[in-house]
Structures are given as C-alpha cells and as structure tokens.
Design a protein around this motif. Sequence first.
Motif, PDB file in Angstrom:
ATOM      1  N   ARG A   1     148.842   7.153  53.018  1.00 37.65           N
ATOM      2  CA  ARG A   1     149.003   7.944  54.237  1.00 37.65           C
ATOM      3  C   ARG A   1     148.031   9.132  54.176  1.00 37.65           C
ATOM      4  O   ARG A   1     147.577   9.517  53.095  1.00 37.65           O
ATOM      5  CB  ARG A   1     150.435   8.466  54.350  1.00 37.65           C
ATOM      6  N   THR A   2     147.752   9.703  55.320  1.00 35.53           N
ATOM      7  CA  THR A   2     146.736  10.761  55.359  1.00 35.53           C
ATOM      8  C   THR A   2     147.160  12.008  54.577  1.00 35.53           C
ATOM      9  O   THR A   2     146.305  12.747  54.092  1.00 35.53           O
ATOM     10  CB  THR A   2     146.420  11.148  56.809  1.00 35.53           C
ATOM     11  N   PHE A   3     148.467  12.256  54.447  1.00 31.79           N
ATOM     12  CA  PHE A   3     148.913  13.442  53.700  1.00 31.79           C
ATOM     13  C   PHE A   3     148.802  13.244  52.194  1.00 31.79           C
ATOM     14  O   PHE A   3     149.012  14.180  51.427  1.00 31.79           O
ATOM     15  CB  PHE A   3     150.353  13.826  54.084  1.00 31.79           C
ATOM     16  N   GLU A   4     148.453  12.029  51.757  1.00 28.93           N
ATOM     17  CA  GLU A   4     148.326  11.736  50.327  1.00 28.93           C
ATOM     18  C   GLU A   4     146.881  11.841  49.838  1.00 28.93           C
ATOM     19  O   GLU A   4     146.621  11.592  48.668  1.00 28.93           O
ATOM     20  CB  GLU A   4     148.853  10.327  50.029  1.00 28.93           C
ATOM     21  N   ILE A   5     145.950  12.190  50.719  1.00 29.06           N
ATOM     22  CA  ILE A   5     144.538  12.225  50.333  1.00 29.06           C
ATOM     23  C   ILE A   5     143.973  13.626  50.515  1.00 29.06           C
ATOM     24  O   ILE A   5     144.541  14.459  51.236  1.00 29.06           O
ATOM     25  CB  ILE A   5     143.709  11.193  51.145  1.00 29.06           C
ATOM     26  N   SER A   6     142.836  13.902  49.871  1.00 32.02           N
ATOM     27  CA  SER A   6     142.216  15.226  49.919  1.00 32.02           C
ATOM     28  C   SER A   6     141.464  15.432  51.233  1.00 32.02           C
ATOM     29  O   SER A   6     141.245  14.490  52.005  1.00 32.02           O
ATOM     30  CB  SER A   6     141.243  15.381  48.749  1.00 32.02           C
ATOM     31  N   GLY A   7     141.023  16.683  51.472  1.00 31.56           N
ATOM     32  CA  GLY A   7     140.249  16.988  52.676  1.00 31.56           C
ATOM     33  C   GLY A   7     138.951  16.209  52.745  1.00 31.56           C
ATOM     34  O   GLY A   7     138.581  15.677  53.800  1.00 31.56           O
ATOM     35  N   GLY A   8     138.258  16.113  51.614  1.00 35.14           N
ATOM     36  CA  GLY A   8     137.016  15.343  51.581  1.00 35.14           C
ATOM     37  C   GLY A   8     137.248  13.873  51.861  1.00 35.14           C
ATOM     38  O   GLY A   8     136.471  13.226  52.588  1.00 35.14           O
TER      39      GLY A   8
ATOM     40  N   THR B   1     132.008  19.793  58.546  1.00 41.25           N
ATOM     41  CA  THR B   1     132.260  20.275  57.182  1.00 41.25           C
ATOM     42  C   THR B   1     132.998  21.616  57.171  1.00 41.25           C
ATOM     43  O   THR B   1     133.163  22.229  56.122  1.00 41.25           O
ATOM     44  CB  THR B   1     130.934  20.437  56.414  1.00 41.25           C
ATOM     45  N   GLY B   2     133.451  22.051  58.325  1.00 41.35           N
ATOM     46  CA  GLY B   2     134.022  23.388  58.447  1.00 41.35           C
ATOM     47  C   GLY B   2     135.254  23.642  57.601  1.00 41.35           C
ATOM     48  O   GLY B   2     135.520  24.777  57.219  1.00 41.35           O
ATOM     49  N   ASN B   3     136.033  22.585  57.301  1.00 42.74           N
ATOM     50  CA  ASN B   3     137.269  22.759  56.538  1.00 42.74           C
ATOM     51  C   ASN B   3     137.152  22.263  55.102  1.00 42.74           C
ATOM     52  O   ASN B   3     138.177  22.026  54.441  1.00 42.74           O
ATOM     53  CB  ASN B   3     138.428  22.019  57.227  1.00 42.74           C
ATOM     54  N   LEU B   4     135.929  22.089  54.600  1.00 41.50           N
ATOM     55  CA  LEU B   4     135.736  21.469  53.289  1.00 41.50           C
ATOM     56  C   LEU B   4     135.209  22.468  52.266  1.00 41.50           C
ATOM     57  O   LEU B   4     134.521  23.426  52.612  1.00 41.50           O
ATOM     58  CB  LEU B   4     134.750  20.296  53.416  1.00 41.50           C
ATOM     59  N   ASP B   5     135.534  22.200  50.976  1.00 40.08           N
ATOM     60  CA  ASP B   5     134.972  23.021  49.906  1.00 40.08           C
ATOM     61  C   ASP B   5     133.518  22.604  49.658  1.00 40.08           C
ATOM     62  O   ASP B   5     133.036  21.608  50.192  1.00 40.08           O
ATOM     63  CB  ASP B   5     135.809  22.896  48.624  1.00 40.08           C
ATOM     64  N   THR B   6     132.825  23.382  48.835  1.00 40.46           N
ATOM     65  CA  THR B   6     131.376  23.203  48.647  1.00 40.46           C
ATOM     66  C   THR B   6     131.013  21.803  48.178  1.00 40.46           C
ATOM     67  O   THR B   6     130.074  21.182  48.700  1.00 40.46           O
ATOM     68  CB  THR B   6     130.842  24.241  47.644  1.00 40.46           C
ATOM     69  N   LYS B   7     131.752  21.266  47.194  1.00 42.91           N
ATOM     70  CA  LYS B   7     131.439  19.923  46.681  1.00 42.91           C
ATOM     71  C   LYS B   7     131.658  18.867  47.767  1.00 42.91           C
ATOM     72  O   LYS B   7     130.849  17.961  47.946  1.00 42.91           O
ATOM     73  CB  LYS B   7     132.293  19.590  45.459  1.00 42.91           C
ATOM     74  N   SER B   8     132.772  19.004  48.503  1.00 40.18           N
ATOM     75  CA  SER B   8     133.065  18.033  49.560  1.00 40.18           C
ATOM     76  C   SER B   8     132.029  18.096  50.673  1.00 40.18           C
ATOM     77  O   SER B   8     131.688  17.074  51.266  1.00 40.18           O
ATOM     78  CB  SER B   8     134.467  18.275  50.131  1.00 40.18           C
ATOM     79  N   VAL B   9     131.509  19.302  50.957  1.00 46.81           N
ATOM     80  CA  VAL B   9     130.458  19.455  51.972  1.00 46.81           C
ATOM     81  C   VAL B   9     129.249  18.606  51.592  1.00 46.81           C
ATOM     82  O   VAL B   9     128.723  17.839  52.409  1.00 46.81           O
ATOM     83  CB  VAL B   9     130.048  20.939  52.123  1.00 46.81           C
ATOM     84  N   LYS B  10     128.809  18.732  50.343  1.00 43.69           N
ATOM     85  CA  LYS B  10     127.646  17.965  49.884  1.00 43.69           C
ATOM     86  C   LYS B  10     127.916  16.473  49.948  1.00 43.69           C
ATOM     87  O   LYS B  10     127.083  15.693  50.432  1.00 43.69           O
ATOM     88  CB  LYS B  10     127.282  18.381  48.458  1.00 43.69           C
TER      89      LYS B  10
ATOM     90  N   GLN C   1     125.978  13.791  52.407  1.00 47.45           N
ATOM     91  CA  GLN C   1     125.280  12.632  51.841  1.00 47.45           C
ATOM     92  C   GLN C   1     125.772  11.345  52.496  1.00 47.45           C
ATOM     93  O   GLN C   1     124.986  10.412  52.719  1.00 47.45           O
ATOM     94  CB  GLN C   1     125.463  12.601  50.325  1.00 47.45           C
ATOM     95  N   LEU C   2     127.068  11.315  52.857  1.00 51.19           N
ATOM     96  CA  LEU C   2     127.615  10.150  53.549  1.00 51.19           C
ATOM     97  C   LEU C   2     127.042  10.023  54.957  1.00 51.19           C
ATOM     98  O   LEU C   2     126.710   8.919  55.402  1.00 51.19           O
ATOM     99  CB  LEU C   2     129.146  10.238  53.613  1.00 51.19           C
ATOM    100  N   PHE C   3     126.928  11.150  55.659  1.00 47.78           N
ATOM    101  CA  PHE C   3     126.296  11.117  56.984  1.00 47.78           C
ATOM    102  C   PHE C   3     124.871  10.573  56.876  1.00 47.78           C
ATOM    103  O   PHE C   3     124.432   9.778  57.715  1.00 47.78           O
ATOM    104  CB  PHE C   3     126.272  12.517  57.610  1.00 47.78           C
TER     105      PHE C   3
ATOM    106  N   SER D   1     120.238  21.083  56.823  1.00 43.55           N
ATOM    107  CA  SER D   1     119.061  20.636  56.063  1.00 43.55           C
ATOM    108  C   SER D   1     119.125  19.158  55.708  1.00 43.55           C
ATOM    109  O   SER D   1     118.129  18.575  55.271  1.00 43.55           O
ATOM    110  CB  SER D   1     118.894  21.478  54.790  1.00 43.55           C
ATOM    111  N   PHE D   2     120.280  18.510  55.904  1.00 47.99           N
ATOM    112  CA  PHE D   2     120.393  17.066  55.699  1.00 47.99           C
ATOM    113  C   PHE D   2     119.854  16.288  56.895  1.00 47.99           C
ATOM    114  O   PHE D   2     119.611  15.088  56.803  1.00 47.99           O
ATOM    115  CB  PHE D   2     121.860  16.669  55.469  1.00 47.99           C
ATOM    116  N   CYS D   3     119.678  16.965  58.027  1.00 49.20           N
ATOM    117  CA  CYS D   3     119.222  16.311  59.254  1.00 49.20           C
ATOM    118  C   CYS D   3     117.702  16.156  59.253  1.00 49.20           C
ATOM    119  O   CYS D   3     117.010  16.684  58.383  1.00 49.20           O
ATOM    120  CB  CYS D   3     119.665  17.119  60.474  1.00 49.20           C
TER     121      CYS D   3
END
Length: 252
Positions: free
Chosen positions: A139-146, A170-179, A183-185, A207-209
């Motif tokens: 379920r969605t509540f069992e997974i992390s923000g990333g 990426t507004g609600n993500l920590d630095t590692k999750s942002v990267k 990279q997934l995008f 800068s990924f664009c």
Amino acid sequence: MAILEVNKMNKTYIGKVNYEALKNITLSVEEGEFVAIMGPSGSGKTTLLNCISTIDAPTGGTIHINKISPYALKEEELAAFRRQQLGFVFQDFNLVHTLTVQENILLPLALDRVAQDVMMERLAKVTTILGIQHLLTKRTFEISGGQAQRVAIARAIIHEPTLLLADEPTGNLDTKSVKDVMQLFTTVNQDMNTTILMVTHDAYVASFCQRVVFIKDGEFYNEVYKGNNRQQFYQSIVDNLAFLGGVTHDFS
C-alpha cells in the motif's frame, strides 16, 4: 516534430482588479525533448503548466498538443484526450491510498478498459525501468517518499502519453531522492522517448533537462540549452535565476 505548440497565449484572471498572469507566451517543445520552466514565485510558471494541461483555460492565443487543440474539444472528448495524451506528476504524488502500488499504476489503463494482457505487459515494462517491481503488492503508506514518486511516475507513463507534465515533482523529497527521481525522469525521457515539460524552482533539478525556459512577470524572459557541459548549463541556470530572484540548489 513539435509535440507542444503554444502561440501568443494570454491568461487574465477577472476580479475586482484584473490580474494578467501570462502575456503573449510562445513556446514550442519538440518530440523527445526534456524542458524545464523556471521563474520567481508569481511569475506564471504554474499557470502556464495548468493551461497546457487543460486544468485552466487561457484567455487568448492557442495551444496545440500533438497537433490537437484541446480547448476545441467537447467535454467527453477532452476527458479522453487528457487520459490518452497527457501524463501528470505532482509534488504530493496524488496516489490513492486505498489501492496497492500495482492498482495505482494501472488506474489510467483500467479507466480506458485496456485489455488485461496489455496492462500487465506495460506494467512489467515501466516497473522494470523504474525499479519498483518489488513494491507492487504494498500500500502507498508502506513505501517511502522517493518510492511513492516512482509509483506516481509509473502511473503517469504507463499509457505512453504524448506529453508528460510535472509540477515541482521533487518538492517533497530529500536530497538523495531528488537525484534518484531526476535520474529516473532522464531514463524515461531517453529510453521511452517521452516528451517532458517540468516546472521547478530548483537549479539542480533543472540541470537534468535539455533546455530551461525562464519567465518573469508572466512573460518570456530567456532560455538556455544544455549542450555537452552540464556544469556550465547549471551555472547558466543559476545566473539567470540570480537576475530573476529565483531559488537555487547546490550542484552535485
């Protein structure tokens, strides 16, 4: 071929004092491009995305997506156009918490009554690209923000949209999750040739664009292209934001 064509678009909000949010915006995005829209708070970047996504109608000018003018469509046709041509990724994920990860991802295909074998084939493809095969029964509540943002991206691309729209993804993500998410995008853009238009305030994310379009006070201000040097591209973004009074993020 241009997937998105915005021509001399205006948006005015009518009230006691009329507010002109967008003025004479012209923008073209080619098939397979990954483009960011940046500008200070109140510059009109989210309004622009909302008009392109058909959430909010422009006051003047034209918008064509895949040669179709969505605002010329009837209500039922427009609903089908949104489902089939557009993908959406939001800052707050917008997942359905009563559904499993798999059910969330398959929702756009279920709404269009896509055949079961096609649904499972596409599910396997996008979850492999995004590395979330092991999350499907959760379920969605069992997974992390990333992980939740990966699921949101999977849901947005499973129907292979003509244009993927992302609003501060990426507004609600920590630095590692942002990267990781950016990279997934990039992977989705390159491996699936998905055309992406993203609003962000973050120079590192932009800068990924491949190209960044800057708007100020509702008008086109400037644009910069990536070229072969991402560090120089990042610095160009930062320099433009400095003139505009925007927000930056450390490059890494």
